[in-house]
Motif scaffolding. Structure first.
Motif, PDB file in Angstrom:
ATOM      1  N   ASP A   1       0.842  -1.192   0.000  1.00  0.00           N
ATOM      2  CA  ASP A   1       0.000   0.000   0.000  1.00  0.00           C
ATOM      3  C   ASP A   1       0.887   1.256   0.000  1.00  0.00           C
ATOM      4  OD1 ASP A   1      -1.865   1.904   0.396  1.00  0.00           O
ATOM      5  OD2 ASP A   1      -2.616   1.123   2.307  1.00  0.00           O
TER       6      ASP A   1
ATOM      7  N   THR B   1       0.148   4.264   0.540  1.00  0.00           N
ATOM      8  CA  THR B   1      -0.105   5.237   1.609  1.00  0.00           C
ATOM      9  C   THR B   1       0.774   4.946   2.823  1.00  0.00           C
ATOM     10  OG1 THR B   1      -1.973   3.925   2.381  1.00  0.00           O
ATOM     11  CG2 THR B   1      -2.483   5.806   0.997  1.00  0.00           C
ATOM     12  N   LEU B   2       1.246   3.686   2.955  1.00  0.00           N
ATOM     13  CA  LEU B   2       2.153   3.390   4.065  1.00  0.00           C
ATOM     14  C   LEU B   2       3.451   4.168   3.923  1.00  0.00           C
ATOM     15  CD1 LEU B   2       1.725  -0.458   4.554  1.00  0.00           C
ATOM     16  CD2 LEU B   2       0.724   1.392   5.875  1.00  0.00           C
TER      17      LEU B   2
ATOM     18  N   GLU C   1       3.693   6.983   2.245  1.00  0.00           N
ATOM     19  CA  GLU C   1       3.337   8.380   2.490  1.00  0.00           C
ATOM     20  C   GLU C   1       3.294   8.645   3.991  1.00  0.00           C
ATOM     21  OE1 GLU C   1      -0.299   9.202   0.462  1.00  0.00           O
ATOM     22  OE2 GLU C   1       0.692   9.544  -1.456  1.00  0.00           O
ATOM     23  N   ALA C   2       2.727   7.685   4.732  1.00  0.00           N
ATOM     24  CA  ALA C   2       2.648   7.841   6.187  1.00  0.00           C
ATOM     25  C   ALA C   2       4.054   7.922   6.772  1.00  0.00           C
ATOM     26  CB  ALA C   2       1.870   6.689   6.805  1.00  0.00           C
TER      27      ALA C   2
ATOM     28  N   ASP D   1       5.447  11.237   5.995  1.00  0.00           N
ATOM     29  CA  ASP D   1       4.746  12.235   6.801  1.00  0.00           C
ATOM     30  C   ASP D   1       5.298  12.270   8.218  1.00  0.00           C
ATOM     31  OD1 ASP D   1       2.366  14.051   6.997  1.00  0.00           O
ATOM     32  OD2 ASP D   1       1.904  12.641   8.605  1.00  0.00           O
ATOM     33  N   LEU D   2       5.726  11.105   8.715  1.00  0.00           N
ATOM     34  CA  LEU D   2       6.238  11.029  10.079  1.00  0.00           C
ATOM     35  C   LEU D   2       7.725  11.354  10.140  1.00  0.00           C
ATOM     36  CD1 LEU D   2       4.268   7.870  11.144  1.00  0.00           C
ATOM     37  CD2 LEU D   2       3.958  10.156  12.055  1.00  0.00           C
TER      38      LEU D   2
ATOM     39  N   LEU E   1       7.995  -5.497   4.881  1.00  0.00           N
ATOM     40  CA  LEU E   1       6.715  -5.966   4.348  1.00  0.00           C
ATOM     41  C   LEU E   1       6.900  -6.825   3.106  1.00  0.00           C
ATOM     42  CD1 LEU E   1       4.361  -2.917   4.928  1.00  0.00           C
ATOM     43  CD2 LEU E   1       4.368  -5.108   6.114  1.00  0.00           C
TER      44      LEU E   1
ATOM     45  N   GLN F   1      -6.246 -11.498   7.242  1.00  0.00           N
ATOM     46  CA  GLN F   1      -6.708 -10.445   8.149  1.00  0.00           C
ATOM     47  C   GLN F   1      -6.895  -9.120   7.427  1.00  0.00           C
ATOM     48  OE1 GLN F   1      -3.633 -11.442  10.550  1.00  0.00           O
ATOM     49  NE2 GLN F   1      -4.805 -12.917  11.704  1.00  0.00           N
TER      50      GLN F   1
ATOM     51  N   ARG G   1      -3.663  17.033   0.496  1.00  0.00           N
ATOM     52  CA  ARG G   1      -2.419  16.331   0.144  1.00  0.00           C
ATOM     53  C   ARG G   1      -1.328  17.319  -0.276  1.00  0.00           C
ATOM     54  NH1 ARG G   1      -2.225  11.052  -0.806  1.00  0.00           N
ATOM     55  NH2 ARG G   1      -0.886  11.306  -2.608  1.00  0.00           N
TER      56      ARG G   1
ATOM     57  N   PHE H   1       2.390  15.727  -0.458  1.00  0.00           N
ATOM     58  CA  PHE H   1       2.332  14.552  -1.343  1.00  0.00           C
ATOM     59  C   PHE H   1       2.034  14.952  -2.780  1.00  0.00           C
ATOM     60  CE2 PHE H   1       0.747  12.552   2.739  1.00  0.00           C
ATOM     61  CZ  PHE H   1       2.026  12.209   3.126  1.00  0.00           C
TER      62      PHE H   1
ATOM     63  N   ASN I   1       1.617  16.838  10.367  1.00  0.00           N
ATOM     64  CA  ASN I   1       1.354  15.399  10.352  1.00  0.00           C
ATOM     65  C   ASN I   1      -0.042  15.156   9.843  1.00  0.00           C
ATOM     66  OD1 ASN I   1       3.492  14.939  13.092  1.00  0.00           O
ATOM     67  ND2 ASN I   1       3.721  13.929  11.128  1.00  0.00           N
ATOM     68  N   MET I   2      -0.226  13.963   9.277  1.00  0.00           N
ATOM     69  CA  MET I   2      -1.500  13.676   8.636  1.00  0.00           C
ATOM     70  C   MET I   2      -2.072  12.397   9.206  1.00  0.00           C
ATOM     71  SD  MET I   2      -2.439  13.922   4.752  1.00  0.00           S
ATOM     72  CE  MET I   2      -3.608  12.941   3.866  1.00  0.00           C
TER      73      MET I   2
ATOM     74  N   PHE J   1      -4.438   9.532   7.988  1.00  0.00           N
ATOM     75  CA  PHE J   1      -4.917   9.085   6.687  1.00  0.00           C
ATOM     76  C   PHE J   1      -6.313   8.484   6.780  1.00  0.00           C
ATOM     77  CE2 PHE J   1      -0.450   9.444   6.305  1.00  0.00           C
ATOM     78  CZ  PHE J   1      -0.208   9.768   4.990  1.00  0.00           C
TER      79      PHE J   1
ATOM     80  N   SER K   1      -7.364   5.861   5.309  1.00  0.00           N
ATOM     81  CA  SER K   1      -7.252   4.414   5.524  1.00  0.00           C
ATOM     82  C   SER K   1      -6.455   4.100   6.783  1.00  0.00           C
ATOM     83  CB  SER K   1      -6.568   3.783   4.318  1.00  0.00           C
ATOM     84  OG  SER K   1      -5.265   4.321   4.196  1.00  0.00           O
TER      85      SER K   1
ATOM     86  N   ALA L   1      -3.522   3.949   7.396  1.00  0.00           N
ATOM     87  CA  ALA L   1      -2.133   3.661   6.985  1.00  0.00           C
ATOM     88  C   ALA L   1      -1.256   3.261   8.159  1.00  0.00           C
ATOM     89  CB  ALA L   1      -1.532   4.856   6.235  1.00  0.00           C
ATOM     90  N   LEU L   2      -1.763   2.431   9.048  1.00  0.00           N
ATOM     91  CA  LEU L   2      -0.941   1.922  10.143  1.00  0.00           C
ATOM     92  C   LEU L   2       0.015   0.882   9.568  1.00  0.00           C
ATOM     93  CD1 LEU L   2      -3.682   1.481  12.863  1.00  0.00           C
ATOM     94  CD2 LEU L   2      -2.092   3.377  12.573  1.00  0.00           C
ATOM     95  N   PHE L   3       1.234   0.821  10.122  1.00  0.00           N
ATOM     96  CA  PHE L   3       2.201  -0.164   9.638  1.00  0.00           C
ATOM     97  C   PHE L   3       1.804  -1.538  10.171  1.00  0.00           C
ATOM     98  CE2 PHE L   3       4.769   3.832  10.167  1.00  0.00           C
ATOM     99  CZ  PHE L   3       4.716   4.167   8.833  1.00  0.00           C
ATOM    100  N   PRO L   4       1.452  -2.468   9.299  1.00  0.00           N
ATOM    101  CA  PRO L   4       0.894  -3.747   9.762  1.00  0.00           C
ATOM    102  C   PRO L   4       1.906  -4.618  10.494  1.00  0.00           C
ATOM    103  CG  PRO L   4       1.173  -3.774   7.378  1.00  0.00           C
ATOM    104  CD  PRO L   4       1.472  -2.376   7.829  1.00  0.00           C
TER     105      PRO L   4
ATOM    106  N   HIS M   1      -3.944  -5.381  13.073  1.00  0.00           N
ATOM    107  CA  HIS M   1      -5.028  -6.270  12.645  1.00  0.00           C
ATOM    108  C   HIS M   1      -5.747  -6.910  13.816  1.00  0.00           C
ATOM    109  CE1 HIS M   1      -2.849 -10.013  13.414  1.00  0.00           C
ATOM    110  NE2 HIS M   1      -1.772  -9.418  12.931  1.00  0.00           N
TER     111      HIS M   1
ATOM    112  N   ARG N   1      -0.718   8.453  16.545  1.00  0.00           N
ATOM    113  CA  ARG N   1       0.542   8.487  15.804  1.00  0.00           C
ATOM    114  C   ARG N   1       0.769   9.867  15.181  1.00  0.00           C
ATOM    115  NH1 ARG N   1       1.465   4.588  10.703  1.00  0.00           N
ATOM    116  NH2 ARG N   1       0.103   6.134   9.777  1.00  0.00           N
ATOM    117  N   SER N   2      -0.330  10.510  14.753  1.00  0.00           N
ATOM    118  CA  SER N   2      -0.151  11.816  14.121  1.00  0.00           C
ATOM    119  C   SER N   2      -0.003  12.928  15.162  1.00  0.00           C
ATOM    120  CB  SER N   2      -1.305  12.109  13.163  1.00  0.00           C
ATOM    121  OG  SER N   2      -2.535  11.952  13.820  1.00  0.00           O
TER     122      SER N   2
END
Lengths: 315, 385
Positions: free
Chosen positions: A208, A210-211, A213-214, A217-218, A233, A315, B69, B74, B100-101, B103, B105, B107-110, B154, B168-169
């Motif tokens: 993804d 956006t990950l 981008e996140a 962003d951080l 990943l 999941q 954005r 972005f 900071n944004m 998102f 979705s 956009a958490l790191f899984p 998850h 996080r933001s």
């Protein structure tokens, strides 16, 4: 009119199946098991059986494992001499270790080359991805043997590569590449690179955006974002690709025998020698069984990671 | 404690966009963004002040997300400039912006735990490890997720993930927090609850929030000001009350809440009132403010459903203005309110909302009743575009 007839037919065939304790679903599950039984387990049992026999001048050239002794008693003679022989002669240990080393180095080279290529394809505009993947798969349309043979023409003393480098003025005397370990690495990396790229591409393409981008962003710079997000990943793809390269490379026979030198000792060649030159089937079988044991560990690792990946995908 | 002080602090504070001495914190200057032939954001200028809860409100394709954005870095504007705290953001990449944004979705790191997700931004800034621990714990407390620190995304519910994304933001204490449809994935109850939580958190941390939403109710409840966007341009900027009570265009009036729109022509235009002839309404419309357009101009008059009333008897002072007749076609009883759909004698359907003051009155207005529909001179708004 035909409908009752066909439903009768299906119900009767269903009854036939159920007589053997099978449902339609059971049948579908059965197919791969039958396949594995016929083409893996039975041949494996035969090889295993031969490895416990003794070489003999006969047809087939080994002694029988099962024997009817006098009085109708069934005797089993297990002969561990072939396996002991593998341990006593250092040739085999050297060949195994050399095979593992060559397979490992080739896998690392494939990963280093394949990752940027897979990444590039995954990040390319959607309309480019199909053609680029096609280019990766395209060499498969030519015979593997011919492609390996072609490298002889490229790498030999008067070959394309040396002539080109001399013409460029980079070197004065031709490089001695063919019939060395280097040419084996070239051959294996060239042949197996697609097996590294395809699973890597599959995981990178699903990643993804956006990950990333996140991460940016951080405060993560692109390189850091790659190391912290993309790389971990894409681990399932790295594992799958590495095993797909490593496992066949360990037992590789064609590439070392065409491109390798007389000093290159790989287990595939040893196996071939035992089987065809020495006609010692039990030792050849023992070599094969030992090779299998070397490979079972990576195969099990592969399955473990695949299961984990599937769980994560759910999941 | 913090809340009461901010609340009292809020009362004495002049609203920053009215204070000429206040410098805007975020300045968007004539920003345009084109994707090929398509203009997503069209010459937008905005000033947003420190501590604001500012909403970009619009339907899909209105350009609100593209604008957000561009603030995050972005997307780069095709033309125009963005200033944050006076600094031109043109050549500053996302990872160097004080922004900071959160998102849409999330956009958490899984592959990271909740804690690691939140700590990620601090690690990029090389904050010492013990400080990271303290700040992560603080922000986890703020979003009430302390118990879930070791979980993976998850293993969390949608609402919990949303709060991790918020944490996080927030943890880097950005000067400006951008939120892209932050509540979009939540169900209605959770959304309403979270709206208040967001406002509370914003007051506690005092960060400037810019939020993108398509939900007008959400924008109304949370925002200090709203910019209503439509096909790339800004239709109106104002406080929720300004936008609702004084919509600038027909689009805004119809986008925010429901409204009855009467087409008409200006008969009389004085500084203190305007008189409009409307066949649709079936009466002359009298509105107690002037408009800067010539006589005879075709205009629309917007009247909100709750500002109209219905009765069987004619209203006590009947001047023939803002009073018309119709027939009740539909009634929707909502408990606290009732919605009536009235067909005026001109054939125009109007919607009227009445509070239910009394329990079932003896003679309630019912289907097919003939009624008088009336409203006050301040109820209508004249719209020319």
């Amino acid at each position: 009119m035909s409908q009752p007839a066909s439903s009768l037919k299906t119900s009767s065939s269903r009854r036939l199946l159920s007589r053997f304790g099978l449902s339609g679903r059971g049948l579908v599950v059965l197919v791969p098991y039958v396949w594995l039984l016929l083409f893996f387990l039975i041949p494996f049992a035969i090889v295993l059986k031969i490895s416990f026999a003794e070489a003999d001048i006969a047809i087939p050239p080994y002694t029988a494992l099962l024997d009817w002794a006098e009085g109708g008693m069934l005797t089993v003679k297990l002969n561990f001499a072939s396996f002991m022989f593998l341990l006593t002669d250092s040739l085999y240990a050297v060949a195994y270790l050399n095979s593992l080393k060559i397979a490992f180095v080739s896998t690392v080279l494939c990963l280093l080359l394949g990752y940027p290529m897979a990444y590039g394809i995954a990040k390319a505009p959607a309309s480019w991805r199909g053609p680029l993947l096609m280019l990766i798969i395209l060499p498969f349309w030519t015979s593997f043997l011919i492609r390996v043979y072609a490298w002889i023409g490229i790498l030999k003393q008067e070959g394309l590569l040396n002539n080109f480098l001399i013409w460029l003025g980079v070197i004065d005397t031709p490089l001695n590449i063919l019939y060395t370990d280097v040419s084996i690495y070239i051959g294996i990396v060239y042949s197996y690179l697609p097996f590294m790229i395809l699973p890597l591409y599959a995981t990178l393409e699903k990643l993804d955006d956006t990950l990333l981008e996140a991460a940016a962003d951080l405060g993560a710079r692109p390189v850091k974002a790659f190391l912290a997000v993309t790389l971990p990943l894409s681990m399932p793809g790295i594992v799958a690709g590495s095993l797909l390269v490593f496992i066949p490379a360990v037992g590789e026979f064609v590439i070392p025998s065409l491109l390798g030198g007389p000093n290159t000792l790989m287990i595939g060649a040893v196996l071939w020698n035992e089987f065809f030159s020495n006609r010692d089937w039990p030792v050849a079988s023992a070599v094969a069984i030992a090779l299998l044991l070397f490979l079972v560990v990576p195969i099990m690792l592969f399955q473990y990671f695949q299961e984990k990946q599937q769980e994560a995908a759910k999941q | 404690m913090a809340q009461t002080t901010t609340q009292s602090g809020r009362k004495i504070k002049l609203e920053p966009w009215q204070d000429p001495k206040e410098q805007p914190y975020l300045r968007i200057e004539k920003v345009t963004k084109k994707f090929g032939d398509f203009t997503a954001v069209d010459d937008v200028s905005l000033s947003i002040y420190r501590g604001e809860f500012f909403s970009l409100l619009g339907g899909s394709g209105s350009g609100k997300t593209t604008l957000l954005r561009m603030l995050a870095g972005f997307e780069t504007p095709t033309s125009g400039k963005i200033f944050i705290d006076g600094v031109d953001m043109s050549n500053i990449p996302p990872y160097e912006r004080p922004v900071n944004m959160m998102f849409q979705s999330y956009a958490l790191f899984p592959h990271m735990t909740v804690e690691q997700n939140i700590a990620f931004g601090l690690k990029q800034d090389r904050v010492p490890r013990d400080q990271i621990r303290v700040r992560v714990a603080e922000v986890l407390d703020l979003v009430q997720l302390g118990r879930f620190a070791k979980r993976r995304p998850h293993q969390l519910s949608g609402g919990q993930r949303q709060r991790v994304a918020l944490a996080r933001s927030l943890v880097k204490r950005p000067k400006l927090l951008l939120l892209d449809e932050p509540l979009g994935a939540l169900d209605r109850r959770l959304r309403e609850q979270t709206q208040f939580e967001l406002v509370n958190i914003q007051e506690q941390v005092g960060i400037t929030f810019v939020i993108v939403t398509h939900d007008q109710e959400e924008a109304m409840t949370m925002s200090s000001r709203i910019a209503v966007m439509n096909s790339g341009w800004i239709a109106q900027v104002g406080t929720p009350a300004q936008i609702y009570e004084y919509p600038a265009t027909k689009f805004v009036a119809e986008f925010i809440g429901s409204v009855n729109m009467f087409a008409g022509r200006i008969l009389e235009d004085e500084p203190d009132h305007v008189l409009i002839q409307s066949e649709e309404a079936g009466c002359d419309l009298y509105i107690n403010h002037g408009v800067p357009v010539p006589l005879g101009t075709p205009v629309s008059v917007a009247v909100r459903p709750e500002k109209m009333s219905i009765s069987r008897e004619p209203p006590p002072v009947d001047s023939g203005r803002n009073v018309t007749r119709g027939t009740v076609r539909e009634i929707a009883y909502l408990g606290n309110l009732s919605n009536y759909l009235i067909e005026l004698d001109s054939g125009k359907m109007v919607r009227i909302t009445q509070p239910n003051f009394n329990r079932l009155t003896e003679m309630p207005i019912t289907w097919e009743d003939r009624v008088h529909v009336s409203w006050q001179p301040f109820a209508g708004v004249v719209l020319t575009q």
